[in-house]
Design a protein around this motif. Structure first.
Motif, PDB file in Angstrom:
ATOM      1  N   ALA A 118       0.749   0.019   5.011  1.00  0.00           N
ATOM      2  CA  ALA A 118       0.659  -0.946   6.109  1.00  0.00           C
ATOM      3  C   ALA A 118       0.414  -0.209   7.419  1.00  0.00           C
ATOM      4  O   ALA A 118       0.957   0.876   7.641  1.00  0.00           O
ATOM      5  CB  ALA A 118       1.938  -1.762   6.204  1.00  0.00           C
ATOM      6  N   VAL A 131       4.887  -6.722   4.391  1.00  0.00           N
ATOM      7  CA  VAL A 131       4.997  -5.259   4.271  1.00  0.00           C
ATOM      8  C   VAL A 131       5.998  -4.906   3.184  1.00  0.00           C
ATOM      9  O   VAL A 131       5.748  -4.051   2.333  1.00  0.00           O
ATOM     10  CB  VAL A 131       5.423  -4.633   5.618  1.00  0.00           C
ATOM     11  N   CYS A 135       3.814  -3.262   0.280  1.00  0.00           N
ATOM     12  CA  CYS A 135       3.448  -1.903   0.694  1.00  0.00           C
ATOM     13  C   CYS A 135       4.435  -0.830   0.233  1.00  0.00           C
ATOM     14  O   CYS A 135       5.643  -1.054   0.166  1.00  0.00           O
ATOM     15  CB  CYS A 135       3.304  -1.844   2.213  1.00  0.00           C
ATOM     16  N   ALA A 180       4.173   2.939   5.346  1.00  0.00           N
ATOM     17  CA  ALA A 180       3.660   2.250   6.533  1.00  0.00           C
ATOM     18  C   ALA A 180       3.505   3.228   7.682  1.00  0.00           C
ATOM     19  O   ALA A 180       4.164   4.279   7.732  1.00  0.00           O
ATOM     20  CB  ALA A 180       4.589   1.101   6.932  1.00  0.00           C
ATOM     21  N   VAL A 224       9.165   1.982   4.394  1.00  0.00           N
ATOM     22  CA  VAL A 224       8.615   0.912   5.238  1.00  0.00           C
ATOM     23  C   VAL A 224       9.654   0.372   6.208  1.00  0.00           C
ATOM     24  O   VAL A 224       9.304  -0.115   7.294  1.00  0.00           O
ATOM     25  CB  VAL A 224       8.021  -0.238   4.388  1.00  0.00           C
TER      26      VAL A 224
END
Length: 220
Positions: A35, A184, A188, A191, A205
Motif C-alpha cells: 500500500a 490496507v 496488503c 505499506a 502495515v
C-alpha cells in the motif's frame, strides 16, 4: 519485483516547485501487495504512473522484473468513439490475450448491459471505471498497479471488485494507492507513506497506518 533507484520527480505549478519524489530508492517484492499512503497531493498517483512507465522521472530509474499492469481502473486510454466492446477487443489484441475470453469476462463483470455496445463517450465516469477495472482484472499480470479502484460503484460492486482483486493477489503482487485503512489491513502485506518526496517503507502495515494517521491529524 519492482525497484526504484534514486527516483526524483519535480513539478512546477504557477511558478512553484513541488517535489513528489526526492531520490526515492525502494524495493517492492514480487508476489506481495504494497500500500502507498499519504496526504492528497503528496504524489502517490504520480509515483504509480512512473512505475507503470506512463510518466518519466526527472532522474533515477524504475526497474521492473516481470509484467506490470497499467494503473488498474484508469479509463483515460479508451477511445471515446469506440464501444466498450471494441475497446476491450483492441486491448486484448495489444496484450496478446484471447479476445473472446476477455470480452466475456468484461461483459459479465462490468455489468454494463447494452451500454457495452455503445460508444465510451456516452458512459458516465462510473461506467468507464467499471469497464476499466474489468479489462484490467481480465488480463493476468505479475504486479497490478491500483489507484483507489475498489471505491468505484455501489456497495455491491465494490465488494465484488475487492473479492476479485483478492483472488488475483493469490498469484500476483500489487502496488496500490488507497486512503482506506480497512482495505490496507485486508489486502496488503507491507505499506509505505509518501510525504515531502520521501517514501517511508514499513514491513508492518499498522506502523504505516499510524504514521499516516499522525500526518492527517497534523493537518486537520
Amino acid at each position: 519485483m519492482i525497484e526504484l533507484r534514486n527516483v526524483h520527480k519535480t513539478f512546477v505549478l504557477n511558478g512553484r516547485r513541488k517535489v513528489v519524489a526526492d531520490s526515492i530508492s525502494a524495493v517492492f517484492p514480487r508476489g506481495k501487495a504494497i500500500a502507498i499512503l499519504g496526504r492528497n497531493g503528496a504524489g502517490k498517483s504520480s509515483l504509480l504512473k512512473m512505475i507503470s512507465g506512463s510518466m518519466d522521472p526527472d532522474s533515477g530509474e524504475v526497474v521492473v522484473h516481470g509484467t506490470v499492469s497499467w494503473p488498474v481502473g484508469f479509463a483515460g486510454s479508451f477511445h471515446p468513439e469506440l464501444t466498450g466492446l471494441q475497446n476491450t477487443r483492441f486491448i486484448a489484441r495489444v496484450y496478446g490475450v484471447d479476445t473472446d475470453e476477455l470480452t466475456r469476462f468484461v461483459a459479465d463483470f462490468a455489468e454494463l448491459g447494452p451500454h457495452f455496445e455503445l460508444p465510451v463517450r456516452s458512459y458516465s465516469s462510473g461506467m468507464k471505471s467499471r469497464l476499466a477495472f474489468g479489462v484490467s482484472m481480465g488480463i493476468r499480470f505479475d504486479t497490478y498497479l491500483v489507484d483507489e479502484v475498489t471505491a468505484v460503484g455501489d456497495a455491491s460492486f465494490r465488494s465484488k471488485s475487492e473479492r476479485l482483486f483478492k483472488q488475483r493477489l493469490e498469484e500476483s503482487g500489487a502496488v496500490m494507492v488507497t486512503h482506506a485503512p480497512g482495505q490496507v489491513r485486508r489486502l496488503c502485506d507491507h505499506a509505505g507513506v509518501l510525504e515531502n518526496g520521501e517514501l517511508h517503507m514499513y514491513d508492518d502495515v499498522e506502523d504505516a497506518l499510524a504514521h499516516h494517521k499522525s500526518l492527517m491529524q497534523a493537518t486537520a
